[in-house]
Design a protein around this motif. Structure first.
Motif, PDB file in Angstrom:
ATOM      1  N   ALA A  20     -31.577 -60.419  19.491  1.00  0.00           N
ATOM      2  CA  ALA A  20     -32.416 -61.488  20.031  1.00  0.00           C
ATOM      3  C   ALA A  20     -33.497 -60.863  20.911  1.00  0.00           C
ATOM      4  N   CYS A  21     -34.438 -61.695  21.332  1.00  0.00           N
ATOM      5  CA  CYS A  21     -35.521 -61.216  22.198  1.00  0.00           C
ATOM      6  C   CYS A  21     -35.746 -62.139  23.387  1.00  0.00           C
ATOM      7  N   GLY A  22     -34.659 -62.593  23.998  1.00  0.00           N
ATOM      8  CA  GLY A  22     -34.790 -63.337  25.243  1.00  0.00           C
ATOM      9  C   GLY A  22     -34.828 -64.846  25.125  1.00  0.00           C
ATOM     10  N   SER A  23     -34.848 -65.379  23.909  1.00  0.00           N
ATOM     11  CA  SER A  23     -34.815 -66.835  23.756  1.00  0.00           C
ATOM     12  C   SER A  23     -33.827 -67.196  22.656  1.00  0.00           C
ATOM     13  N   SER A  24     -33.512 -68.461  22.559  1.00  0.00           N
ATOM     14  CA  SER A  24     -32.528 -68.916  21.569  1.00  0.00           C
ATOM     15  C   SER A  24     -33.148 -69.149  20.198  1.00  0.00           C
ATOM     16  N   ASN A  25     -34.374 -68.661  19.998  1.00  0.00           N
ATOM     17  CA  ASN A  25     -35.005 -68.780  18.681  1.00  0.00           C
ATOM     18  C   ASN A  25     -35.897 -67.575  18.376  1.00  0.00           C
ATOM     19  N   SER A  26     -35.401 -66.371  18.741  1.00  0.00           N
ATOM     20  CA  SER A  26     -36.193 -65.163  18.506  1.00  0.00           C
ATOM     21  C   SER A  26     -35.306 -64.014  18.061  1.00  0.00           C
ATOM     22  N   ALA A  27     -35.948 -63.038  17.411  1.00  0.00           N
ATOM     23  CA  ALA A  27     -35.256 -61.810  17.008  1.00  0.00           C
ATOM     24  C   ALA A  27     -36.303 -60.755  16.689  1.00  0.00           C
ATOM     25  N   ILE A  28     -35.824 -59.523  16.572  1.00  0.00           N
ATOM     26  CA  ILE A  28     -36.671 -58.415  16.145  1.00  0.00           C
ATOM     27  C   ILE A  28     -35.821 -57.522  15.249  1.00  0.00           C
ATOM     28  N   GLU A  29     -36.408 -57.038  14.161  1.00  0.00           N
ATOM     29  CA  GLU A  29     -35.685 -56.110  13.293  1.00  0.00           C
ATOM     30  C   GLU A  29     -35.965 -54.693  13.782  1.00  0.00           C
ATOM     31  N   LEU A  30     -34.887 -53.959  14.080  1.00  0.00           N
ATOM     32  CA  LEU A  30     -35.020 -52.595  14.585  1.00  0.00           C
ATOM     33  C   LEU A  30     -34.118 -51.640  13.818  1.00  0.00           C
ATOM     34  N   THR A  31     -34.585 -50.408  13.669  1.00  0.00           N
ATOM     35  CA  THR A  31     -33.708 -49.358  13.164  1.00  0.00           C
ATOM     36  C   THR A  31     -32.769 -48.977  14.307  1.00  0.00           C
ATOM     37  N   ILE A  32     -31.708 -48.288  14.002  1.00  0.00           N
ATOM     38  CA  ILE A  32     -30.776 -47.872  15.053  1.00  0.00           C
ATOM     39  C   ILE A  32     -31.474 -46.932  16.049  1.00  0.00           C
ATOM     40  N   PRO A  33     -32.270 -45.945  15.612  1.00  0.00           N
ATOM     41  CA  PRO A  33     -32.991 -45.126  16.593  1.00  0.00           C
ATOM     42  C   PRO A  33     -33.941 -45.949  17.478  1.00  0.00           C
ATOM     43  N   GLU A  34     -34.576 -46.976  16.914  1.00  0.00           N
ATOM     44  CA  GLU A  34     -35.432 -47.841  17.727  1.00  0.00           C
ATOM     45  C   GLU A  34     -34.598 -48.617  18.743  1.00  0.00           C
ATOM     46  N   LEU A  35     -33.460 -49.146  18.318  1.00  0.00           N
ATOM     47  CA  LEU A  35     -32.583 -49.873  19.234  1.00  0.00           C
ATOM     48  C   LEU A  35     -32.151 -48.954  20.377  1.00  0.00           C
ATOM     49  N   GLU A  36     -31.798 -47.733  20.058  1.00  0.00           N
ATOM     50  CA  GLU A  36     -31.422 -46.767  21.101  1.00  0.00           C
ATOM     51  C   GLU A  36     -32.566 -46.590  22.096  1.00  0.00           C
ATOM     52  N   LYS A  37     -33.751 -46.358  21.594  1.00  0.00           N
ATOM     53  CA  LYS A  37     -34.915 -46.096  22.449  1.00  0.00           C
ATOM     54  C   LYS A  37     -35.304 -47.323  23.273  1.00  0.00           C
ATOM     55  N   TYR A  38     -35.433 -48.475  22.625  1.00  0.00           N
ATOM     56  CA  TYR A  38     -35.948 -49.666  23.292  1.00  0.00           C
ATOM     57  C   TYR A  38     -34.939 -50.286  24.256  1.00  0.00           C
ATOM     58  N   SER A  39     -33.647 -50.083  24.014  1.00  0.00           N
ATOM     59  CA  SER A  39     -32.627 -50.702  24.875  1.00  0.00           C
ATOM     60  C   SER A  39     -32.369 -49.890  26.138  1.00  0.00           C
ATOM     61  N   GLY A  40     -32.756 -48.620  26.136  1.00  0.00           N
ATOM     62  CA  GLY A  40     -32.464 -47.762  27.281  1.00  0.00           C
ATOM     63  C   GLY A  40     -30.967 -47.637  27.507  1.00  0.00           C
ATOM     64  N   PHE A  41     -30.208 -47.620  26.412  1.00  0.00           N
ATOM     65  CA  PHE A  41     -28.754 -47.637  26.495  1.00  0.00           C
ATOM     66  C   PHE A  41     -28.206 -46.397  27.210  1.00  0.00           C
ATOM     67  N   LYS A  42     -27.022 -46.557  27.776  1.00  0.00           N
ATOM     68  CA  LYS A  42     -26.367 -45.449  28.470  1.00  0.00           C
ATOM     69  C   LYS A  42     -25.538 -44.602  27.508  1.00  0.00           C
ATOM     70  N   ALA A  43     -24.788 -45.265  26.602  1.00  0.00           N
ATOM     71  CA  ALA A  43     -23.896 -44.523  25.707  1.00  0.00           C
ATOM     72  C   ALA A  43     -23.472 -45.397  24.535  1.00  0.00           C
ATOM     73  N   TRP A  44     -23.052 -44.739  23.471  1.00  0.00           N
ATOM     74  CA  TRP A  44     -22.372 -45.401  22.369  1.00  0.00           C
ATOM     75  C   TRP A  44     -20.912 -45.567  22.766  1.00  0.00           C
ATOM     76  N   VAL A  45     -20.328 -46.702  22.437  1.00  0.00           N
ATOM     77  CA  VAL A  45     -18.912 -46.957  22.709  1.00  0.00           C
ATOM     78  C   VAL A  45     -18.246 -47.443  21.425  1.00  0.00           C
ATOM     79  N   ASP A  46     -16.941 -47.284  21.360  1.00  0.00           N
ATOM     80  CA  ASP A  46     -16.160 -47.760  20.216  1.00  0.00           C
ATOM     81  C   ASP A  46     -15.098 -48.701  20.768  1.00  0.00           C
ATOM     82  N   ILE A  47     -15.505 -49.952  21.001  1.00  0.00           N
ATOM     83  CA  ILE A  47     -14.601 -50.901  21.662  1.00  0.00           C
ATOM     84  C   ILE A  47     -14.440 -52.213  20.894  1.00  0.00           C
ATOM     85  N   CYS A  48     -14.859 -52.229  19.637  1.00  0.00           N
ATOM     86  CA  CYS A  48     -14.764 -53.467  18.863  1.00  0.00           C
ATOM     87  C   CYS A  48     -13.808 -53.327  17.686  1.00  0.00           C
TER      88      CYS A  48
END
Length: 158
Positions: free
Chosen positions: A124-152
């Motif tokens: 999503a992109c901050g609203s209940s009617n939005s989205a963006i298509e991202l590659t996994i490397p883009e998601l990593e970059k744009y999210s500023g994530f701390k780490a990958w986890v395996d918790i699901c």
């Protein structure tokens, strides 16, 4: 408005023009998959939790569910999702539009392994009617994530 926060964040990466706003709700995995036109598993849902160290976001595949023992082993506490009324003030986005872009200071983002099986995903992109298509490397970059986890669970043979 939270979509504007996400848009401003994504503008830093020249990705803001890729945000799609739908004439229908995309507030749940099923609705988002229908709006986007993809399988529900490719929706990158963003879940908000309170840990002993603060508020975190877990971005996971649409078909994945939190595995409580794995979560506790990784974060040292029971999985406690934020209450509905806590989400917007704590995260900066309302329920239905929570995403890892333009979140409040101090919110830590983690990406779950369930996402890695896809070339592209749709957060999503901050609203209940939005989205963006991202590659996994883009998601990593744009999210500023701390780490990958395996918790699901629920997305692969256990």
């Amino acid at each position: 408005m939270s979509i504007e926060k996400a848009r401003a964040w994504l503008k830093k990466y020249d990705a803001d023009s890729r945000i799609v706003e739908f004439p229908v709700s995309s507030a749940t995995v099923e609705l988002a998959a229908e709006a986007v036109g993809c399988e529900p598993a490719r929706i990158a849902k963003t879940l908000s939790f309170r840990t002993n160290d603060g508020v975190i976001l877990i971005v996971a595949a649409g078909d994945a569910k939190i595995n409580n023992p794995k979560y506790k082993a990784r974060f040292g506490c029971k999985a406690r999702m934020l209450a509905f009324e806590e989400v917007e003030p704590e995260i900066g986005h309302a329920v239905g539009g929570v995403c890892p872009f333009g979140v409040n200071e101090g919110v830590t983002v983690f990406l779950d392994e369930s996402l890695r099986r896809f070339e592209t995903v749709f957060p999503a992109c901050g609203s209940s009617n939005s989205a963006i298509e991202l590659t996994i490397p883009e998601l990593e970059k744009y999210s500023g994530f701390k780490a990958w986890v395996d918790i699901c669970k629920g997305w692969r043979e256990e």
